[in-house]
Design an enzyme around this catalytic site. Structure first.
Site, short mmCIF file in Angstrom:
data_model
loop_
_atom_site.label_atom_id
_atom_site.label_comp_id
_atom_site.label_asym_id
_atom_site.label_seq_id
_atom_site.Cartn_x
_atom_site.Cartn_y
_atom_site.Cartn_z
N PRO A 12 -51.18 -14.78 -59.65
CA PRO A 12 -50.75 -15.71 -58.60
C PRO A 12 -49.53 -16.54 -58.97
O PRO A 12 -49.37 -16.97 -60.11
CB PRO A 12 -51.98 -16.61 -58.41
CG PRO A 12 -52.78 -16.45 -59.65
CD PRO A 12 -52.54 -15.05 -60.12
N ASN A 13 -48.70 -16.74 -57.97
CA ASN A 13 -47.49 -17.57 -58.03
C ASN A 13 -46.34 -16.92 -58.81
O ASN A 13 -45.24 -17.46 -58.86
CB ASN A 13 -47.78 -18.96 -58.60
CG ASN A 13 -48.78 -19.72 -57.75
OD1 ASN A 13 -48.55 -19.86 -56.55
ND2 ASN A 13 -49.89 -20.16 -58.32
N ARG A 20 -39.54 -21.03 -59.44
CA ARG A 20 -40.74 -21.80 -59.78
C ARG A 20 -40.60 -22.42 -61.18
O ARG A 20 -40.46 -21.71 -62.17
CB ARG A 20 -41.95 -20.85 -59.80
CG ARG A 20 -43.22 -21.48 -60.28
CD ARG A 20 -44.30 -20.43 -60.51
NE ARG A 20 -45.50 -21.08 -61.00
CZ ARG A 20 -46.45 -20.47 -61.69
NH1 ARG A 20 -46.35 -19.19 -61.99
NH2 ARG A 20 -47.51 -21.14 -62.09
N TYR A 25 -40.71 -21.32 -66.79
CA TYR A 25 -40.75 -19.88 -66.53
C TYR A 25 -39.38 -19.22 -66.44
O TYR A 25 -39.30 -18.00 -66.20
CB TYR A 25 -41.55 -19.62 -65.24
CG TYR A 25 -42.94 -20.21 -65.30
CD1 TYR A 25 -43.82 -19.85 -66.32
CD2 TYR A 25 -43.39 -21.14 -64.35
CE1 TYR A 25 -45.09 -20.40 -66.41
CE2 TYR A 25 -44.66 -21.68 -64.42
CZ TYR A 25 -45.50 -21.31 -65.45
OH TYR A 25 -46.77 -21.85 -65.54
N ASN A 82 -50.01 -10.21 -66.67
CA ASN A 82 -49.90 -11.66 -66.74
C ASN A 82 -50.86 -12.20 -65.68
O ASN A 82 -50.52 -12.22 -64.49
CB ASN A 82 -48.47 -12.13 -66.46
CG ASN A 82 -48.34 -13.64 -66.60
OD1 ASN A 82 -49.35 -14.36 -66.68
ND2 ASN A 82 -47.11 -14.14 -66.64
N ALA A 85 -52.62 -18.14 -63.59
CA ALA A 85 -53.67 -19.17 -63.68
C ALA A 85 -55.06 -18.55 -63.86
O ALA A 85 -55.96 -19.19 -64.43
CB ALA A 85 -53.65 -20.05 -62.43
N GLU A 106 -52.05 -8.84 -72.77
CA GLU A 106 -51.93 -10.07 -71.98
C GLU A 106 -50.55 -10.68 -72.25
O GLU A 106 -50.15 -10.80 -73.41
CB GLU A 106 -53.04 -11.04 -72.38
CG GLU A 106 -52.98 -12.35 -71.62
CD GLU A 106 -54.12 -13.30 -71.99
OE1 GLU A 106 -55.28 -12.85 -72.11
OE2 GLU A 106 -53.82 -14.51 -72.17
N HIS A 108 -47.65 -13.82 -71.24
CA HIS A 108 -47.27 -15.09 -70.60
C HIS A 108 -45.80 -15.36 -70.87
O HIS A 108 -45.32 -15.15 -71.99
CB HIS A 108 -48.11 -16.26 -71.13
CG HIS A 108 -49.56 -16.03 -70.91
ND1 HIS A 108 -50.15 -16.17 -69.68
CD2 HIS A 108 -50.53 -15.62 -71.75
CE1 HIS A 108 -51.44 -15.87 -69.78
NE2 HIS A 108 -51.70 -15.52 -71.03
N ARG A 115 -48.84 -26.08 -74.16
CA ARG A 115 -48.95 -26.78 -72.88
C ARG A 115 -50.30 -27.49 -72.77
O ARG A 115 -50.94 -27.77 -73.77
CB ARG A 115 -48.68 -25.77 -71.75
CG ARG A 115 -47.27 -25.14 -71.90
CD ARG A 115 -46.96 -24.16 -70.80
NE ARG A 115 -46.98 -24.84 -69.49
CZ ARG A 115 -47.01 -24.20 -68.33
NH1 ARG A 115 -47.02 -22.87 -68.32
NH2 ARG A 115 -47.03 -24.88 -67.20
C1 DQA Z 1 -48.43 -18.22 -67.19
C2 DQA Z 1 -49.13 -19.43 -67.80
C3 DQA Z 1 -50.29 -19.88 -66.94
O1 DQA Z 1 -50.94 -21.00 -67.53
C4 DQA Z 1 -49.81 -20.27 -65.56
O2 DQA Z 1 -50.90 -20.64 -64.74
C5 DQA Z 1 -48.95 -19.25 -64.93
C6 DQA Z 1 -48.01 -18.50 -65.75
C7 DQA Z 1 -47.17 -17.82 -67.97
O3 DQA Z 1 -46.69 -16.72 -67.74
O4 DQA Z 1 -46.65 -18.59 -68.78
O5 DQA Z 1 -48.97 -19.09 -63.72
O6 DQA Z 1 -49.33 -17.13 -67.22
#
Ligand code: DQA
Length: 156
Positions: A12-13, A20, A25, A82, A85, A106, A108, A115
């Protein structure tokens, strides 16, 4: 070895990448990340299939399809994900990768360990071949190299 097929899942997002929270990011769009992966895959002998969703169940569906011999996705050798959240909350995604049994990495963009405390925990990390975090868009390219290396060394 025949062409590897790798599914790249974005949670998501991540469709908003580029605009964003660029401090966390970066400014690279999701389309550019996907294109870079496709090009790197071409050079390394892997076909890349990408998918983004803001919905947990749609990501579960893709992981399930990736483990089926016959699905609209076709054969998949491994997954880069990825979970965004959902990393920190999703037992459903954890169960899906465990049930599917495909090697997964995984990813990120940000270093989640630098963080907020709630981002330090991943529901999936211990089921992954490896975790890459903190290199911005480059995290995905490192993950692709790592997954291909893993698949070639373990025979998939
Ligand atoms: C994320 C880190 C997550 O905590 C966050 O909710 C994201 C992006 C990252 O790529 O750094 O949406 O996965």
């Amino acid at each position: 070895m025949s062409l590897l097929r790798i599914l790249v899942l974005h949670g998501p997002n991540l469709n908003l990448l580029g605009s964003r929270e660029p401090g966390h990011y970066g400014t690279t769009s999701l389309a550019d990340i996907n294109q870079a992966l496709i090009e790197l895959g071409d050079r390394l002998g892997a076909e890349i299939i990408t998918f983004q969703s803001n919905h947990e169940g749609e990501l579960v569906d893709k992981i399930q399809q990736a483990s089926l011999a016959r699905s609209e996705l076709g054969h998949i050798d491994g997954i880069i994900m990825n979970p965004a959240a959902y990393t920190h909350t999703s037992i459903a995604l954890r169960d899906a990768v465990l049930a599917g049994g495909k090697p997964f990495i995984e990813v990120h963009l940000s270093n989640i360990h630098q963080r907020e405390q709630f981002r330090h925990r991943s529901m999936l990390a211990d089921t992954a071949v490896g975790v890459i975090a903190g290199f911005g868009a480059c995290s995905y390219e490192l993950a692709l190299r790592g997954l291909i290396h893993h698949l070639k060394n373990t025979g998939g």
